[in-house]
Design a protein around this motif. Structure first.
Motif, mmCIF file in Angstrom:
data_model
loop_
_atom_site.group_PDB
_atom_site.id
_atom_site.type_symbol
_atom_site.label_atom_id
_atom_site.label_comp_id
_atom_site.label_asym_id
_atom_site.label_seq_id
_atom_site.Cartn_x
_atom_site.Cartn_y
_atom_site.Cartn_z
ATOM 1 N N GLY A 68 -38.985 2.146 -27.336
ATOM 2 C CA GLY A 68 -38.724 1.116 -28.326
ATOM 3 C C GLY A 68 -39.981 0.375 -28.743
ATOM 4 N N PRO A 69 -39.827 -0.676 -29.567
ATOM 5 C CA PRO A 69 -40.984 -1.453 -30.028
ATOM 6 C C PRO A 69 -41.735 -2.067 -28.850
ATOM 7 N N SER A 70 -43.054 -2.105 -28.952
ATOM 8 C CA SER A 70 -43.849 -2.720 -27.893
ATOM 9 C C SER A 70 -43.591 -4.221 -27.844
ATOM 10 N N LEU A 71 -43.905 -4.819 -26.705
ATOM 11 C CA LEU A 71 -43.775 -6.269 -26.595
ATOM 12 C C LEU A 71 -44.724 -6.974 -27.564
ATOM 13 N N ALA A 72 -45.917 -6.415 -27.745
ATOM 14 C CA ALA A 72 -46.857 -7.015 -28.697
ATOM 15 C C ALA A 72 -46.242 -7.074 -30.092
ATOM 16 N N ARG A 73 -45.562 -5.994 -30.501
ATOM 17 C CA ARG A 73 -44.924 -5.971 -31.820
ATOM 18 C C ARG A 73 -43.787 -6.994 -31.886
ATOM 19 N N GLN A 74 -42.980 -7.051 -30.848
ATOM 20 C CA GLN A 74 -41.864 -7.992 -30.851
ATOM 21 C C GLN A 74 -42.359 -9.442 -30.868
ATOM 22 N N VAL A 75 -43.421 -9.716 -30.131
ATOM 23 C CA VAL A 75 -43.930 -11.085 -30.063
ATOM 24 C C VAL A 75 -44.620 -11.489 -31.363
ATOM 25 N N ILE A 76 -45.395 -10.593 -31.976
ATOM 26 C CA ILE A 76 -46.055 -10.971 -33.229
ATOM 27 C C ILE A 76 -45.025 -11.246 -34.322
ATOM 28 N N GLU A 77 -43.920 -10.541 -34.301
ATOM 29 C CA GLU A 77 -42.886 -10.809 -35.302
ATOM 30 C C GLU A 77 -42.265 -12.192 -35.100
ATOM 31 N N LEU A 78 -42.247 -12.684 -33.860
ATOM 32 C CA LEU A 78 -41.778 -14.039 -33.595
ATOM 33 C C LEU A 78 -42.819 -15.086 -33.985
ATOM 34 N N VAL A 79 -44.074 -14.786 -33.682
ATOM 35 C CA VAL A 79 -45.134 -15.776 -33.820
ATOM 36 C C VAL A 79 -45.664 -15.871 -35.249
ATOM 37 N N ALA A 80 -45.754 -14.759 -35.955
ATOM 38 C CA ALA A 80 -46.377 -14.754 -37.285
ATOM 39 C C ALA A 80 -45.810 -15.809 -38.229
ATOM 40 N N PRO A 81 -44.487 -16.001 -38.306
ATOM 41 C CA PRO A 81 -43.979 -17.042 -39.203
ATOM 42 C C PRO A 81 -44.374 -18.460 -38.774
ATOM 43 N N GLN A 82 -44.784 -18.607 -37.507
ATOM 44 C CA GLN A 82 -45.159 -19.919 -36.991
ATOM 45 C C GLN A 82 -46.673 -20.152 -37.010
ATOM 46 N N LEU A 83 -47.421 -19.171 -37.529
ATOM 47 C CA LEU A 83 -48.874 -19.265 -37.643
ATOM 48 C C LEU A 83 -49.237 -19.784 -39.030
ATOM 49 N N ARG A 84 -50.117 -20.750 -39.078
ATOM 50 C CA ARG A 84 -50.493 -21.307 -40.378
ATOM 51 C C ARG A 84 -51.385 -20.345 -41.149
ATOM 52 N N VAL A 85 -51.373 -20.455 -42.453
ATOM 53 C CA VAL A 85 -52.311 -19.700 -43.277
ATOM 54 C C VAL A 85 -53.730 -20.146 -42.902
ATOM 55 N N GLY A 86 -54.601 -19.177 -42.681
ATOM 56 C CA GLY A 86 -55.946 -19.457 -42.193
ATOM 57 C C GLY A 86 -56.060 -19.344 -40.694
ATOM 58 N N GLY A 87 -54.934 -19.162 -40.008
ATOM 59 C CA GLY A 87 -54.944 -19.010 -38.566
ATOM 60 C C GLY A 87 -55.262 -17.584 -38.153
ATOM 61 N N TYR A 88 -55.692 -17.430 -36.903
ATOM 62 C CA TYR A 88 -56.125 -16.139 -36.382
ATOM 63 C C TYR A 88 -55.138 -15.566 -35.370
ATOM 64 N N VAL A 89 -55.134 -14.237 -35.289
ATOM 65 C CA VAL A 89 -54.437 -13.502 -34.235
ATOM 66 C C VAL A 89 -55.442 -12.553 -33.598
ATOM 67 N N MET A 90 -55.513 -12.570 -32.269
ATOM 68 C CA MET A 90 -56.318 -11.598 -31.544
ATOM 69 C C MET A 90 -55.383 -10.745 -30.694
ATOM 70 N N ASN A 91 -55.617 -9.432 -30.718
ATOM 71 C CA ASN A 91 -54.824 -8.509 -29.906
ATOM 72 C C ASN A 91 -55.756 -7.746 -28.980
ATOM 73 N N ASP A 92 -55.345 -7.660 -27.713
ATOM 74 C CA ASP A 92 -56.226 -7.118 -26.687
ATOM 75 C C ASP A 92 -56.018 -5.635 -26.404
ATOM 76 N N ASN A 93 -54.857 -5.081 -26.756
ATOM 77 C CA ASN A 93 -54.560 -3.726 -26.290
ATOM 78 C C ASN A 93 -54.256 -2.712 -27.377
#
Length: 220
Positions: free
Chosen positions: A161-186
């Protein structure tokens, strides 16, 4: 297997100038090790509690970048998944303090790691700038209490199924402001599919840190 990166020497300029914080970071990095069985990447779907004694943390150069970007953004609210033993939390919390106040919201499933992370934050004098939520990030990060400036999305390999990273970014992205950053480690493939899709509002680049670190900025 990921190779441990040497800690930058004492003569290397470091963005965090607090000797107390740097001492805790150096201690954590020196203690970092990986299981002989190849770890969770070699055993997708394994219970995270089985690796409670391993940090699987970011490297110092990633942490330095997190700190600098958060300072440049004057970030006040940031989020990370997963907290593990608190290495990345230290960089975020130091930035929150040095920005004049703020909070890093972390999520960690393994109780022993939550306790270790809190102890490391207290040792560094940064406990007041971190809120670690114990439990499944798909629940604990549903409501971040307002827009966030930065998100670190790590993951834990699942069997299907979908990775946890994918599931979490779908939760977090709407809560991230425009101009904000996302870093992914894996670099989970389905996470990269999401973050590199222009329809989702991000611009993204792969940096040569820890074998490949994805850094993205929300533009829409």
């Amino acid at each position: 297997m990921t190779q441990i990166q040497p800690m930058p020497s004492d003569t290397t300029p470091r963005p965090i100038r607090d000797a107390r914080v740097n001492a805790v970071i150096a201690s954590l990095h020196a203690a970092q090790r990986y299981p002989s069985d190849g770890g969770p990447r070699s055993h997708p779907g394994r219970d995270p509690a089985e690796y409670a004694e391993y940090g699987f943390s970011i490297f110092p150069d990633q942490g330095d970048l997190i700190y600098l970007l958060c300072r440049g953004l004057r970030a006040k609210r940031v989020v990370e998944f997963a907290t593990s033993v608190g290495m990345s939390t230290l960089y975020f919390a130091a930035a929150m303090r040095d920005n004049g106040g703020g909070v890093v919201i972390g999520s960690e499933l393994v109780p022993a790691k939550v306790a270790t992370a809190r102890r490391n934050l207290a040792e560094a004098g940064l406990a007041d700038y971190a809120e670690i939520r114990e439990g499944d990030a798909r629940e604990t990060l549903r409501d971040l209490g307002g827009f966030v400036d930065f998100a670190l999305i790590d993951g834990w390999p699942l069997g299907s199924g979908p990775s946890l990273a994918r599931q979490v970014i779908e939760l977090v992205a709407p809560q991230l402001r425009v101009g904000g950053y996302v870093m992914n480690d894996n670099a989970e493939p389905d996470f990269l599919d999401y973050i590199r899709d222009p329809a989702n509002g991000f611009l993204s680049v792969t940096l040569p840190l820890k074998g490949g670190t994805e850094l993205s900025v929300k533009v829409a």
